[in-house]
Enzyme design. Structure first.
Site, PDB file in Angstrom:
ATOM      1  N   ALA A  39      42.905  44.622 -10.142  1.00 16.68           N
ATOM      2  CA  ALA A  39      41.932  44.430  -9.061  1.00 16.68           C
ATOM      3  C   ALA A  39      42.322  43.143  -8.319  1.00 16.68           C
ATOM      4  O   ALA A  39      41.502  42.245  -8.122  1.00 16.68           O
ATOM      5  CB  ALA A  39      40.501  44.375  -9.591  1.00 16.68           C
ATOM      6  N   ARG A  63      35.205  40.470 -10.051  1.00 14.74           N
ATOM      7  CA  ARG A  63      33.803  40.841 -10.272  1.00 14.74           C
ATOM      8  C   ARG A  63      32.968  40.757  -8.991  1.00 14.74           C
ATOM      9  O   ARG A  63      31.887  41.349  -8.923  1.00 14.74           O
ATOM     10  CB  ARG A  63      33.163  39.944 -11.316  1.00 14.74           C
ATOM     11  CG  ARG A  63      33.681  40.195 -12.709  1.00 14.74           C
ATOM     12  CD  ARG A  63      33.161  39.171 -13.677  1.00 14.74           C
ATOM     13  NE  ARG A  63      33.986  39.127 -14.873  1.00 14.74           N
ATOM     14  CZ  ARG A  63      33.837  39.922 -15.923  1.00 14.74           C
ATOM     15  NH1 ARG A  63      32.878  40.799 -15.932  1.00 14.74           N
ATOM     16  NH2 ARG A  63      34.641  39.830 -16.957  1.00 14.74           N
ATOM     17  N   GLY A  76      43.349  35.282  -5.006  1.00 13.94           N
ATOM     18  CA  GLY A  76      43.475  34.324  -6.112  1.00 13.94           C
ATOM     19  C   GLY A  76      44.700  34.661  -6.955  1.00 13.94           C
ATOM     20  O   GLY A  76      45.548  33.804  -7.229  1.00 13.94           O
ATOM     21  N   HIS A  77      44.831  35.950  -7.343  1.00  9.65           N
ATOM     22  CA  HIS A  77      46.008  36.359  -8.125  1.00  9.65           C
ATOM     23  C   HIS A  77      47.267  36.161  -7.289  1.00  9.65           C
ATOM     24  O   HIS A  77      48.294  35.712  -7.799  1.00  9.65           O
ATOM     25  CB  HIS A  77      45.939  37.850  -8.476  1.00  9.65           C
ATOM     26  CG  HIS A  77      44.752  38.232  -9.305  1.00  9.65           C
ATOM     27  ND1 HIS A  77      43.681  38.922  -8.801  1.00  9.65           N
ATOM     28  CD2 HIS A  77      44.491  38.022 -10.618  1.00  9.65           C
ATOM     29  CE1 HIS A  77      42.811  39.142  -9.765  1.00  9.65           C
ATOM     30  NE2 HIS A  77      43.257  38.598 -10.876  1.00  9.65           N
ATOM     31  N   GLN A 116      39.312  41.656 -25.295  1.00 12.37           N
ATOM     32  CA  GLN A 116      38.625  40.453 -24.820  1.00 12.37           C
ATOM     33  C   GLN A 116      37.246  40.747 -24.235  1.00 12.37           C
ATOM     34  O   GLN A 116      36.570  39.843 -23.745  1.00 12.37           O
ATOM     35  CB  GLN A 116      39.499  39.687 -23.844  1.00 12.37           C
ATOM     36  CG  GLN A 116      39.695  40.319 -22.477  1.00 12.37           C
ATOM     37  CD  GLN A 116      40.708  39.567 -21.646  1.00 12.37           C
ATOM     38  OE1 GLN A 116      41.903  39.673 -21.861  1.00 12.37           O
ATOM     39  NE2 GLN A 116      40.241  38.773 -20.678  1.00 12.37           N
ATOM     40  N   VAL A 175      41.043  29.741  -5.830  1.00 11.33           N
ATOM     41  CA  VAL A 175      41.049  30.151  -4.418  1.00 11.33           C
ATOM     42  C   VAL A 175      39.632  30.634  -4.086  1.00 11.33           C
ATOM     43  O   VAL A 175      39.013  31.351  -4.882  1.00 11.33           O
ATOM     44  CB  VAL A 175      42.078  31.274  -4.160  1.00 11.33           C
ATOM     45  CG1 VAL A 175      42.074  31.697  -2.701  1.00 11.33           C
ATOM     46  CG2 VAL A 175      43.473  30.805  -4.581  1.00 11.33           C
ATOM     47  N   HIS A 211      43.393  40.108  -6.000  1.00 14.29           N
ATOM     48  CA  HIS A 211      42.885  39.498  -4.772  1.00 14.29           C
ATOM     49  C   HIS A 211      43.726  38.268  -4.472  1.00 14.29           C
ATOM     50  O   HIS A 211      44.684  37.968  -5.206  1.00 14.29           O
ATOM     51  CB  HIS A 211      41.393  39.164  -4.914  1.00 14.29           C
ATOM     52  CG  HIS A 211      41.080  38.376  -6.161  1.00 14.29           C
ATOM     53  ND1 HIS A 211      41.575  37.111  -6.387  1.00 14.29           N
ATOM     54  CD2 HIS A 211      40.345  38.683  -7.251  1.00 14.29           C
ATOM     55  CE1 HIS A 211      41.138  36.671  -7.547  1.00 14.29           C
ATOM     56  NE2 HIS A 211      40.396  37.619  -8.107  1.00 14.29           N
ATOM     57  N   ASP A 255      39.243  30.237 -14.644  1.00 10.54           N
ATOM     58  CA  ASP A 255      38.964  30.384 -16.078  1.00 10.54           C
ATOM     59  C   ASP A 255      39.485  29.134 -16.788  1.00 10.54           C
ATOM     60  O   ASP A 255      40.513  29.170 -17.465  1.00 10.54           O
ATOM     61  CB  ASP A 255      39.615  31.661 -16.607  1.00 10.54           C
ATOM     62  CG  ASP A 255      39.016  32.884 -15.944  1.00 10.54           C
ATOM     63  OD1 ASP A 255      37.794  33.069 -16.053  1.00 10.54           O
ATOM     64  OD2 ASP A 255      39.757  33.615 -15.273  1.00 10.54           O
TER      65      ASP A 255
END
Ligand code: PAF
Length: 276
Positions: free
Chosen positions: A29, A184, A33-34, A58, A173, A31, A147
């Site tokens: 998923a 999420r 940030g990744h 997890q 980001v 975005h 995280d």
């Protein structure tokens, strides 16, 4: 870009590589940030490997696992565009041919914040990241600071298992309105999405006060301000030593201090943090 689902084939292909191998583990998923991690990896490494794997070990809430967004085709297109060399998209059986029964001891690092709220979560993260490190055999791995606690756990896992891998934390980001990018966010209702920027707005305003209030009062101010919005509810706001992740009682107790927060916006649990 080559896409692999089998670890043996990926490992075989990676044997041909030259220079440094950079790795970005993700749960998909994808975005911005990744993509910022992939971008940084592309700039600093000769070979870029990205994994997309929603790791069941997890998730302590089966519903959360079931509802986690899965967007494989879009992820492949984004990774191709971002210049990744290899995408690794394994099945659960590929990563865990047998049940992973390893139990890590992270000392106090997982006794705080996300630890008690999500029993087993960090053990699952350590299991999957070490499995992925074994398969990819990278030199450098990139993780987002959103995280924040996860990075400390992974550093400790790398230390305990002696991986010759450098862990690189990368800045959060944000959307233009301040909400930290997260897969999420896709699950927020329009009303909750509208309310959510209050989290970062509150944190950054508090930071701009340059520790004008004692630690406890700062916590109270942040929690009260966010909870004043009926659509948001703070689960915790901790002000911690950024290295040990333990609560501080006085600003003078640590050089690097981090404010870490979890807020429920309807059914969605939003996580964020800020250097204080
Ligand atoms: O941060 C994540 O997306 C995951 O926890 C990670 C590191 C990819 C392990 O599944």
């Amino acid at each position: 870009m080559k896409v692999f689902t089998e670890s043996s084939k990926l490992s075989e292909a990676l044997k041909q590589r030259k220079g440094t191998c950079g790795f970005v583990p993700t749960m998909g998923a994808l975005h911005e940030g990744h993509l910022s991690l992939v971008d940084r990896c592309r700039k600093e490494c000769d070979t870029v490997v990205v994994s997309v794997f929603v790791n069941p070990t997890q998730f302590n809430d089966p519903n959360d696992l079931k509802n986690y967004p899965r967007t494989a085709e879009a992820d492949i297109a984004l990774l191709e565009k971002a210049g990744a060399d290899f995408a690794f998209m394994p099945s659960v059986e590929e990563i865990y041919p047998e049940k992973d029964t390893r139990v890590f001891d992270f000392g106090l690092l997982d006794k705080v914040m996300e630890g008690p709220s999500r029993p087993g979560h960090f053990n699952g993260v350590a299991q999957v990241v070490s499995r992925l490190f074994d398969i990819v055999g990278c030199d450098i791995a990139y993780f987002g600071e959103k995280d924040f606690q996860q990075i400390a756990i992974i550093r400790e896992m790398v230390r305990q298992l002696n991986y010759p891998i450098q862990i690189v934390p990368c800045p959060i980001v944000r959307n233009p309105d301040g909400l930290a990018l997260s897969s999420r966010n896709l699950l927020l209702t329009p009303e909750h999405r509208k309310a959510a920027p209050l989290i970062y707005q509150t944190l950054s305003e508090e930071v701009n006060l340059h520790r004008a209030f004692p630690v406890e009062e700062t916590k109270r101010r942040v929690i009260e301000r966010i909870n004043a919005n009926p659509l948001l509810h703070v689960e915790y706001f901790s002000i911690v030593n950024a290295d040990t992740l333990q609560d501080i009682n006085d600003w003078s107790e640590a050089e690097n201090v981090r404010g870490c927060i979890v807020v429920h916006a309807g059914a969605v649990r939003l996580i964020d943090n800020i250097a204080m």
